[in-house]
Design an enzyme around this catalytic site. Structure first.
Site, PDB file in Angstrom:
ATOM      1  N   SER A 195      66.018  34.257  56.219  1.00 15.28           N
ATOM      2  CA  SER A 195      65.859  35.020  57.450  1.00 15.28           C
ATOM      3  C   SER A 195      67.233  35.505  57.889  1.00 15.28           C
ATOM      4  O   SER A 195      68.233  34.790  57.702  1.00 15.28           O
ATOM      5  CB  SER A 195      65.272  34.120  58.548  1.00 15.28           C
ATOM      6  N   LEU A 221      70.527  42.244  55.386  1.00 13.30           N
ATOM      7  CA  LEU A 221      69.609  42.038  54.262  1.00 13.30           C
ATOM      8  C   LEU A 221      69.916  40.762  53.479  1.00 13.30           C
ATOM      9  O   LEU A 221      71.067  40.382  53.312  1.00 13.30           O
ATOM     10  CB  LEU A 221      69.675  43.251  53.333  1.00 13.30           C
ATOM     11  N   GLY A 235      65.086  37.886  50.571  1.00 13.64           N
ATOM     12  CA  GLY A 235      63.702  38.153  50.992  1.00 13.64           C
ATOM     13  C   GLY A 235      63.445  39.655  51.044  1.00 13.64           C
ATOM     14  O   GLY A 235      62.460  40.162  50.491  1.00 13.64           O
ATOM     15  N   HIS A 236      64.362  40.374  51.679  1.00 10.20           N
ATOM     16  CA  HIS A 236      64.247  41.837  51.715  1.00 10.20           C
ATOM     17  C   HIS A 236      64.356  42.412  50.308  1.00 10.20           C
ATOM     18  O   HIS A 236      63.593  43.295  49.916  1.00 10.20           O
ATOM     19  CB  HIS A 236      65.376  42.456  52.559  1.00 10.20           C
ATOM     20  N   GLN A 255      52.496  39.210  61.571  1.00 11.21           N
ATOM     21  CA  GLN A 255      52.911  40.616  61.579  1.00 11.21           C
ATOM     22  C   GLN A 255      52.165  41.411  60.510  1.00 11.21           C
ATOM     23  O   GLN A 255      51.735  42.544  60.743  1.00 11.21           O
ATOM     24  CB  GLN A 255      54.420  40.699  61.344  1.00 11.21           C
ATOM     25  N   GLY A 279      56.630  41.322  54.109  1.00 14.82           N
ATOM     26  CA  GLY A 279      56.727  39.950  53.608  1.00 14.82           C
ATOM     27  C   GLY A 279      55.728  39.012  54.267  1.00 14.82           C
ATOM     28  O   GLY A 279      55.449  39.122  55.461  1.00 14.82           O
ATOM     29  N   GLN A 308      60.518  45.409  70.245  1.00 12.35           N
ATOM     30  CA  GLN A 308      59.833  44.201  69.787  1.00 12.35           C
ATOM     31  C   GLN A 308      60.562  42.919  70.168  1.00 12.35           C
ATOM     32  O   GLN A 308      60.126  41.828  69.825  1.00 12.35           O
ATOM     33  CB  GLN A 308      59.581  44.252  68.282  1.00 12.35           C
ATOM     34  N   LYS A 360      56.334  36.080  54.888  1.00  5.57           N
ATOM     35  CA  LYS A 360      57.101  35.251  55.823  1.00  5.57           C
ATOM     36  C   LYS A 360      56.630  35.507  57.258  1.00  5.57           C
ATOM     37  O   LYS A 360      56.545  34.607  58.078  1.00  5.57           O
ATOM     38  CB  LYS A 360      58.587  35.592  55.659  1.00  5.57           C
TER      39      LYS A 360
HETATM   40  P1  AMP Z   1      63.022  41.952  59.130  1.00  4.59           P
HETATM   41  O1  AMP Z   1      64.287  42.614  58.702  1.00  4.59           O
HETATM   42  O2  AMP Z   1      63.186  40.530  59.514  1.00  4.59           O
HETATM   43  O3  AMP Z   1      62.229  42.769  60.113  1.00  4.59           O
HETATM   44  O4  AMP Z   1      62.107  41.884  57.816  1.00  4.59           O
HETATM   45  C1  AMP Z   1      61.784  43.033  57.088  1.00  4.59           C
HETATM   46  C2  AMP Z   1      60.725  42.693  56.077  1.00  4.59           C
HETATM   47  O5  AMP Z   1      61.195  41.675  55.188  1.00  4.59           O
HETATM   48  C3  AMP Z   1      59.451  42.143  56.734  1.00  4.59           C
HETATM   49  O6  AMP Z   1      58.316  42.653  56.072  1.00  4.59           O
HETATM   50  C4  AMP Z   1      59.592  40.663  56.522  1.00  4.59           C
HETATM   51  O7  AMP Z   1      58.358  39.983  56.471  1.00  4.59           O
HETATM   52  C5  AMP Z   1      60.268  40.617  55.170  1.00  4.59           C
HETATM   53  N1  AMP Z   1      60.957  39.340  54.996  1.00  4.59           N
HETATM   54  C6  AMP Z   1      61.843  38.750  55.850  1.00  4.59           C
HETATM   55  N2  AMP Z   1      62.221  37.545  55.374  1.00  4.59           N
HETATM   56  C7  AMP Z   1      61.552  37.371  54.205  1.00  4.59           C
HETATM   57  C8  AMP Z   1      61.502  36.319  53.228  1.00  4.59           C
HETATM   58  N3  AMP Z   1      62.236  35.211  53.360  1.00  4.59           N
HETATM   59  N4  AMP Z   1      60.717  36.482  52.159  1.00  4.59           N
HETATM   60  C9  AMP Z   1      59.965  37.611  52.003  1.00  4.59           C
HETATM   61  N5  AMP Z   1      59.967  38.629  52.875  1.00  4.59           N
HETATM   62  C10 AMP Z   1      60.743  38.512  53.966  1.00  4.59           C
END
Ligand code: AMP
Length: 280
Positions: free
Chosen positions: A187, A33, A36-37, A153, A147, A61, A149
């Protein structure tokens, strides 16, 4: 905060909360995490009485087994962060909880998955839809947070809920992309960047922002060509695709309509694949 691994147990607990008229917010993640999360999680904690965060690195995925292998995992550290954020439940299932049997479902996204990520990561969005639909079945959420980002998706998830899950009552809520101070979109994969790759990576967002300021004076083809050349001029960066698409159809456009178009990009920084987007 409770860490739950069993899906039936989680559904049962959350159903009790619902019966007590408590609203439920859900933030699906793959862990490792970052801010962003956390921005999505804070929003959920603000807007709901109960917040559930799932941490599950979904194998279906990943089209690249090496990427799946290397994906950062750190449940203890994630749990520490989430406790601090006053999250109520972490759902951290084993694969068999999500897929008791091999998931053979094939989704049709009416072309939304044919461009960009869907084109370069075959089967990726089918896997996303498999896991998101399972999670939304297990978790009776009022709101689920995603997100911007992951622009494509988000469109796929909205399509999935609208067209494949009429039985659920979950509103999809979107949050803005959170960036490092130098512009790089946060990320989990940024952890893989070497020092020099990390220094190069902000060029991606800075280039998109440069052309965002010029949408009124430049043609789509010019923007695309110049932006790709600018990024590729750095020896550690290699653009996989840069598309300017319509926000609804996700199809490439040849004329920008302000407010209805988004520039989406995937770039390799060394071996690490980074994606980003900007509203045009
Ligand atoms: P992930 O763990 O990469 O699958 O992301 C989980 C959620 O967090 C998804 O909805 C992503 O779009 C969101 N997310 C990931 N990186 C960011 C970011 N930098 N800003 C906003 N949301 C994000």
């Amino acid at each position: 905060m409770k860490i739950i691994k069993n899906s039936k147990e989680l559904t049962q607990i959350l159903t009790e909360h619902k019966n007590d008229n408590e609203s439920i917010g859900f933030v699906p993640t793959m862990g490792a995490l970052h801010e962003g999360h956390i921005s999505l999680i804070r929003r959920s904690v603000n807007e709901n009485m109960i917040t559930v965060v799932s941490i599950f690195v979904n194998p279906t995925q990943f089209n690249d087994p090496d990427d799946l292998d290397k994906y950062p995992r750190n449940l203890d550290e994630d749990a520490r962060l989430l406790k601090y954020e006053k999250v109520n439940y972490i759902f951290a299932p084993q694969e068999a909880e999500i897929y008791p049997e091999k998931d053979t479902r094939r989704f049709d996204f009416n072309g939304l998955d044919e461009t960009m990520e869907g084109k370069y990561r075959k089967g990726h969005f089918n896997g996303v839809a498999q896991v998101v639909s399972r999670l939304l079945e297990i978790i009776p959420a009022d709101r689920a947070y995603f997100g911007q980002k992951d622009f494509q998706q988000l469109a796929i998830v909205k399509y999935l809920v609208k067209n494949y899950m009429p039985q659920i009552d979950t509103k999809i809520v979107e949050g803005p992309t959170i960036r490092e101070e130098d512009g790089l979109a946060m990320s989990s994969r940024n952890k893989h960047l070497s020092k020099s790759e990390r220094l190069a990576a902000p060029i991606i967002h800075n280039t998109l922002a440069y052309y965002q300021a010029r949408v009124n004076t430049m043609k789509v083809e010019e923007i695309k060509e110049e932006a790709v050349n600018k990024i590729n001029a750095h020896p550690l960066l290699k653009v996989e695709y840069f598309e300017i698409v319509n926000n609804e159809t996700l199809q490439p456009i040849d004329k920008i309509i302000p407010g209805q178009s988004t520039g989406c990009i995937a770039v390799y920084a060394g071996k690490t694949r980074l994606i980003d987007n900007i509203s045009f």
